[in-house]
Enzyme design. Structure first.
Site: not given
Ligand code: BDR
Ligand code: CA
Length: 335
Positions: A256, A16
């Site tokens: 992340h 995303d």
């Protein structure tokens, strides 16, 4: 960029594309150890169309504009309204720098199927699962809506996937969108539950470990002194570090998405990753989106559980960020 040699790993990234996704895409595209065979895009940090444009721009900057990209879900599995994260990644998902990367116009994705028409994310995922049956690693670093949709269409998908690695969740760590929930899982808990329930090997790389794997302002400065990829990474990180500074008091962000990629591909070794059971809280209450993990026993002494299937990464060896920054800073791709 590995500490020790690994075999070439075939990777499909489900993204995303916001700021840390961009770092993961750069790492996948530029690492000699990784064969990046496609990017499927999901809503999340930004709307899915912007995410696809960002993905195309990042791949192009990395000199890998030929990697297929396909557009997927525009919102959560259940049809609820999509909520994006402009405060974390900027309205354009790239900290206001999407324009400087000369983001190309991508209306429907540009991966073409056998018939020559644009493929959806599910179609691309399924096609690649056949073309690379048994070796394909799916690394999912956004909400899990696309993966759940692919399982709806073809429940045999897990038979052809070597492993799914999810950036998401928090076993013992605090959440980052609520007290208990991490963003990717919180965005679409129902999809996450489908993905955790599917019969594939699944590794969860959650906040327990991604918030110990930090990109600092010193890393950003090293990137700024590098080539085009490094300079762009530094510019987008400026926005990300500003956000983290407000949130944690320090100019250091979790790495992340790139860490999930690194775990999946052996670019970093795990030092503590018990195999346990994970379920997702799909209630409408304050703990919605929490990953509920059967981590019994004392810290670091989890017993093996019969029938458990989910590997939850709690610790990795240090040093990956240094290698990643070196890789991105030294990249001089032909664009
Ligand atoms: C995750 O949420 C998104 O904002 C990031 O891109 C990452 O995938 C971290 O919780
Ligand atoms: Ca992401």
């Amino acid at each position: 960029m590995t500490a020790s040699p690994t075999a070439l790993t075939t990777v499909l990234l489900d993204v995303d594309t916001g700021i840390d996704d961009a770092l993961a895409i750069f790492t996948a595209a530029l690492s000699n150890e990784i064969d990046l065979v496609g990017c499927t895009v999901v809503w999340g940090n930004v709307d899915v169309q912007q995410g696809a444009r960002n993905t195309a721009a990042v791949l192009q900057l990395a000199g890998h504009g030929d990697v297929p990209i396909a557009i997927g879900a525009a919102g959560p599995r259940g049809g609820a309204e999509a909520v994006f994260s402009p405060q974390v990644h900027g309205a354009d998902g790239l900290g206001g720098c999407a324009d400087t990367a000369h983001v190309p116009v991508l209306s429907r994705g540009r991966s073409a199927g056998a018939a020559g028409s644009p493929e959806s994310a599910v179609e691309l995922m399924l096609r690649l699962s056949h073309e690379h049956a048994g070796v394909l690693e799916i690394v999912a670093v956004g909400p899990l809506t696309n993966l759940a949709a692919a399982l709806d269409v073809d429940p045999t998908l897990p038979e052809r996937i070597r492993q799914v690695t999810v950036m998401g969740g928090a076993a013992l760590a605090q959440g980052n969108v609520s007290e208990t929930a991490e963003a990717n899982i919180w965005h679409d808990p129902e999809a996450a539950q489908v993905v955790f329930d599917a019969p594939w090997e699944l590794t969860m790389v959650g906040l327990d470990v991604t918030m110990t794997s930090l990109i600092t302002d010193e890393h950003r400065a090293r990137l700024a002194a590098g080539g085009a990829v490094g300079r762009f990474s530094s510019e987008i990180l400026d926005f990300y570090l500003d956000f983290y500074e407000q949130y944690t008091g320090e100019r250091a962000s979790g790495n992340h998405d790139a860490l999930a990629l690194a775990v999946a591909t052996g670019l970093v070794k795990t030092t503590l990753s018990p195999i346990v059971d994970v379920t997702v809280d799909c209630s409408e209450g304050p703990t919605r989106g929490r990953t509920v993990t059967t981590l019994e026993g004392e810290w670091g002494q989890w017993p093996e559980r019969d029938g458990a299937r989910h590997r939850v990464v709690m610790e990795v060896e240090p040093g990956f960020e240094e290698r990643m920054v070196d890789l991105l800073a030294s990249a001089h791709p032909e664009v």
